[in-house]
Design a protein around this motif. Structure first.
Motif, PDB file in Angstrom:
ATOM      1  N   ALA A  62       0.825  -1.204   0.000  1.00  0.00           N
ATOM      2  CA  ALA A  62       0.000   0.000   0.000  1.00  0.00           C
ATOM      3  C   ALA A  62       0.862   1.258   0.000  1.00  0.00           C
ATOM      4  O   ALA A  62       0.551   2.246  -0.680  1.00  0.00           O
ATOM      5  CB  ALA A  62      -0.940  -0.012   1.202  1.00  0.00           C
ATOM      6  N   LEU A  63       1.951   1.233   0.755  1.00  0.00           N
ATOM      7  CA  LEU A  63       2.857   2.377   0.775  1.00  0.00           C
ATOM      8  C   LEU A  63       3.491   2.586  -0.596  1.00  0.00           C
ATOM      9  O   LEU A  63       3.633   3.731  -1.061  1.00  0.00           O
ATOM     10  CB  LEU A  63       3.937   2.167   1.839  1.00  0.00           C
ATOM     11  CG  LEU A  63       3.448   2.110   3.292  1.00  0.00           C
ATOM     12  CD1 LEU A  63       4.608   1.795   4.229  1.00  0.00           C
ATOM     13  CD2 LEU A  63       2.793   3.434   3.681  1.00  0.00           C
ATOM     14  N   PHE A  64       3.872   1.477  -1.247  1.00  0.00           N
ATOM     15  CA  PHE A  64       4.408   1.591  -2.603  1.00  0.00           C
ATOM     16  C   PHE A  64       3.365   2.188  -3.536  1.00  0.00           C
ATOM     17  O   PHE A  64       3.670   3.049  -4.371  1.00  0.00           O
ATOM     18  CB  PHE A  64       4.843   0.218  -3.119  1.00  0.00           C
ATOM     19  CG  PHE A  64       5.163   0.208  -4.591  1.00  0.00           C
ATOM     20  CD1 PHE A  64       6.397   0.623  -5.044  1.00  0.00           C
ATOM     21  CD2 PHE A  64       4.211  -0.194  -5.523  1.00  0.00           C
ATOM     22  CE1 PHE A  64       6.697   0.643  -6.399  1.00  0.00           C
ATOM     23  CE2 PHE A  64       4.493  -0.181  -6.885  1.00  0.00           C
ATOM     24  CZ  PHE A  64       5.742   0.230  -7.322  1.00  0.00           C
ATOM     25  N   GLY A  65       2.118   1.718  -3.412  1.00  0.00           N
ATOM     26  CA  GLY A  65       1.055   2.238  -4.262  1.00  0.00           C
ATOM     27  C   GLY A  65       0.851   3.731  -4.089  1.00  0.00           C
ATOM     28  O   GLY A  65       0.629   4.463  -5.062  1.00  0.00           O
ATOM     29  N   THR A  66       0.935   4.208  -2.845  1.00  0.00           N
ATOM     30  CA  THR A  66       0.790   5.640  -2.587  1.00  0.00           C
ATOM     31  C   THR A  66       1.911   6.437  -3.253  1.00  0.00           C
ATOM     32  O   THR A  66       1.672   7.481  -3.876  1.00  0.00           O
ATOM     33  CB  THR A  66       0.797   5.897  -1.070  1.00  0.00           C
ATOM     34  OG1 THR A  66      -0.301   5.202  -0.462  1.00  0.00           O
ATOM     35  CG2 THR A  66       0.678   7.383  -0.770  1.00  0.00           C
ATOM     36  N   ALA A  67       3.134   5.914  -3.142  1.00  0.00           N
ATOM     37  CA  ALA A  67       4.275   6.597  -3.765  1.00  0.00           C
ATOM     38  C   ALA A  67       4.166   6.566  -5.282  1.00  0.00           C
ATOM     39  O   ALA A  67       4.448   7.565  -5.963  1.00  0.00           O
ATOM     40  CB  ALA A  67       5.575   5.941  -3.318  1.00  0.00           C
ATOM     41  N   ALA A  68       3.734   5.430  -5.841  1.00  0.00           N
ATOM     42  CA  ALA A  68       3.599   5.310  -7.293  1.00  0.00           C
ATOM     43  C   ALA A  68       2.509   6.232  -7.813  1.00  0.00           C
ATOM     44  O   ALA A  68       2.638   6.817  -8.900  1.00  0.00           O
ATOM     45  CB  ALA A  68       3.301   3.853  -7.666  1.00  0.00           C
ATOM     46  N   CYS A  79       9.488   2.781 -11.287  1.00  0.00           N
ATOM     47  CA  CYS A  79       8.810   2.185 -10.120  1.00  0.00           C
ATOM     48  C   CYS A  79       9.254   0.747  -9.879  1.00  0.00           C
ATOM     49  O   CYS A  79       9.710   0.392  -8.779  1.00  0.00           O
ATOM     50  CB  CYS A  79       7.299   2.239 -10.314  1.00  0.00           C
ATOM     51  SG  CYS A  79       6.594   3.904 -10.279  1.00  0.00           S
ATOM     52  N   ALA A  80       9.118  -0.099 -10.899  1.00  0.00           N
ATOM     53  CA  ALA A  80       9.470  -1.510 -10.724  1.00  0.00           C
ATOM     54  C   ALA A  80      10.980  -1.682 -10.600  1.00  0.00           C
ATOM     55  O   ALA A  80      11.469  -2.487  -9.792  1.00  0.00           O
ATOM     56  CB  ALA A  80       8.930  -2.330 -11.892  1.00  0.00           C
ATOM     57  N   GLY A  81      11.720  -0.914 -11.410  1.00  0.00           N
ATOM     58  CA  GLY A  81      13.178  -0.994 -11.333  1.00  0.00           C
ATOM     59  C   GLY A  81      13.702  -0.518 -10.003  1.00  0.00           C
ATOM     60  O   GLY A  81      14.658  -1.088  -9.449  1.00  0.00           O
ATOM     61  N   GLY A  82      13.082   0.521  -9.460  1.00  0.00           N
ATOM     62  CA  GLY A  82      13.508   1.014  -8.149  1.00  0.00           C
ATOM     63  C   GLY A  82      13.270  -0.012  -7.057  1.00  0.00           C
ATOM     64  O   GLY A  82      14.104  -0.199  -6.167  1.00  0.00           O
ATOM     65  N   ALA A 106       5.960  -4.949  -7.298  1.00  0.00           N
ATOM     66  CA  ALA A 106       5.820  -3.578  -7.778  1.00  0.00           C
ATOM     67  C   ALA A 106       5.174  -3.555  -9.155  1.00  0.00           C
ATOM     68  O   ALA A 106       4.253  -2.764  -9.410  1.00  0.00           O
ATOM     69  CB  ALA A 106       7.192  -2.899  -7.819  1.00  0.00           C
ATOM     70  N   LEU A 107       5.624  -4.420 -10.050  1.00  0.00           N
ATOM     71  CA  LEU A 107       5.077  -4.454 -11.401  1.00  0.00           C
ATOM     72  C   LEU A 107       3.615  -4.858 -11.393  1.00  0.00           C
ATOM     73  O   LEU A 107       2.788  -4.258 -12.090  1.00  0.00           O
ATOM     74  CB  LEU A 107       5.898  -5.430 -12.252  1.00  0.00           C
ATOM     75  CG  LEU A 107       5.515  -5.530 -13.731  1.00  0.00           C
ATOM     76  CD1 LEU A 107       5.654  -4.172 -14.405  1.00  0.00           C
ATOM     77  CD2 LEU A 107       6.407  -6.561 -14.418  1.00  0.00           C
ATOM     78  N   ASN A 108       3.269  -5.855 -10.598  1.00  0.00           N
ATOM     79  CA  ASN A 108       1.886  -6.303 -10.536  1.00  0.00           C
ATOM     80  C   ASN A 108       0.990  -5.221  -9.947  1.00  0.00           C
ATOM     81  O   ASN A 108      -0.168  -5.055 -10.374  1.00  0.00           O
ATOM     82  CB  ASN A 108       1.807  -7.588  -9.703  1.00  0.00           C
ATOM     83  CG  ASN A 108       0.441  -8.230  -9.763  1.00  0.00           C
ATOM     84  OD1 ASN A 108      -0.264  -8.263  -8.747  1.00  0.00           O
ATOM     85  ND2 ASN A 108       0.063  -8.752 -10.911  1.00  0.00           N
ATOM     86  N   THR A 109       1.498  -4.478  -8.977  1.00  0.00           N
ATOM     87  CA  THR A 109       0.733  -3.374  -8.406  1.00  0.00           C
ATOM     88  C   THR A 109       0.520  -2.273  -9.434  1.00  0.00           C
ATOM     89  O   THR A 109      -0.575  -1.698  -9.539  1.00  0.00           O
ATOM     90  CB  THR A 109       1.457  -2.808  -7.169  1.00  0.00           C
ATOM     91  OG1 THR A 109       1.635  -3.854  -6.213  1.00  0.00           O
ATOM     92  CG2 THR A 109       0.669  -1.677  -6.537  1.00  0.00           C
ATOM     93  N   LEU A 110       1.542  -1.980 -10.224  1.00  0.00           N
ATOM     94  CA  LEU A 110       1.401  -0.981 -11.285  1.00  0.00           C
ATOM     95  C   LEU A 110       0.354  -1.402 -12.305  1.00  0.00           C
ATOM     96  O   LEU A 110      -0.433  -0.581 -12.787  1.00  0.00           O
ATOM     97  CB  LEU A 110       2.745  -0.767 -11.988  1.00  0.00           C
ATOM     98  CG  LEU A 110       3.845  -0.060 -11.213  1.00  0.00           C
ATOM     99  CD1 LEU A 110       5.095   0.034 -12.072  1.00  0.00           C
ATOM    100  CD2 LEU A 110       3.396   1.324 -10.766  1.00  0.00           C
TER     101      LEU A 110
END
Length: 314
Positions: free
Chosen positions: A32-38, A60-63, A174-178
């Motif tokens: 969820a935190l990653f999603g907020t940043a993305a 995003c995914a690379g980071g 990360a990729l799946n969330t994106l």
């Protein structure tokens, strides 16, 4: 000295066990935190451009993968730290227990005839329009979502963790969330989300097939024969518009002995997915069985991917 491969494998197993026991963190979930940043980065980077979207997905995914690589390098000669980092990351990126709980809640609503509650709850599993769905339609939608999300939220993270350790776990999630955020076929994301959606398709090619195979292996746990899942997979998977959801949903249909697929509505867009499986339409009891199958598929995949992690070269 303990082999780092064995430590990584043990960490994946421990993280899987943590998800089974504790489920998702209730507050401050890393995904969820990653999603907020993305989402914040998207507001700065968005343009109606595939190139801009590809750069966004790469950042995003690379980071996320780079962060995993840094931790992996820092813990290469520190087995306890590697174990802890791998276990915590695996726990954070898996969603098997949360998925099972949602399936059980849906099955309970349907068994009790609580259709309004079930229609609301379906939104926790998928983006399908539930307004006009009856009990059979709700059970089918939820069963299909259990199947697809077993691959996306359980098997795929395990596969990438087994193949690439911490960078694989974090990069895949990360990729799946994106893909869930910007991979939709709508005016805003038709071009900007193209790279994230296609990259997620590629990342799930192997995990989805492993999920289908694991469903066949697990079928005897439901009193079914593996051949039924294999036949449905081979016969029907191509009818689904998704190259990855098709094999998984077809194999689940065969393993459960039900018929999935048909016409679905997403945000006013109608999509026909063909027929998957050859049995009757699923009901509440079949949805509950799909949750059990999901857990069995996760266990089969854990054995395979932990073995891969233990054997791979660093």
């Amino acid at each position: 000295m303990v082999r780092v491969q064995a430590v990584t494998a043990a960490g994946i197993v421990a993280g899987y066990a943590a998800d089974v026991v504790a489920g998702d963190p209730r507050r401050g979930h890393p995904v969820a935190l990653f999603g907020t940043a993305a989402a914040a980065l998207e507001r700065r980077m968005w343009a109606d451009s595939r190139v801009r979207g590809a750069v966004y997905a790469g950042v995003c995914a690379g980071g996320a993968a780079a962060a995993g690589a840094i931790v992996s390098a820092a813990t290469r000669r520190r087995p306890l730290a590697r174990f802890a980092a791998t276990a915590a990351t695996t726990w954070a990126v898996l969603g098997g227990t949360g998925l099972a709980r949602e399936g059980d809640v849906m099955a309970g609503h349907l068994a009790a005839g609580e259709l309004p509650e079930a229609r609301v709850r379906l939104g926790h599993l998928c983006g399908r329009d539930a307004t006009e769905l009856d009990a059979t339609g709700l059970a089918r939608a939820a069963t299909e979502s259990i199947a697809e999300n077993t691959s996306d939220a359980v098997v795929a993270p395990l596969v990438w963790g087994g193949l690439a350790g911490l960078p694989g776990l974090l990069g895949y999630r990360a990729l799946n969330t994106l893909d869930a955020m910007v991979g939709h076929r709508c005016a805003r994301y038709e071009r900007f989300g193209w790279a994230a959606a296609r990259a997620d398709d590629v990342a799930n090619l192997v995990p989805s097939r492993l999920s289908a195979l694991a469903a066949a292996v697990a079928a005897p746990g439901l009193g079914r024969r593996p051949g039924a899942a294999i036949r449905a997979w081979r016969r029907d998977a191509h009818r689904h518009p998704s190259p990855n959801a098709g094999p998984v949903e077809a194999a689940f249909a065969g393993a459960l002995g039900v018929r999935l697929g048909g016409t679905n509505v997403y945000g006013g867009r109608t999509e026909n997915r063909g027929t998957l499986g050859a049995g009757p339409s699923p009901g509440a009891a079949d949805l509950a069985r799909s949750v059990r199958l999901s857990r069995l598929v996760g266990l089969v995949s854990l054995v395979v991917t932990a073995g891969v992690a233990a054997a791979r070269r660093h």
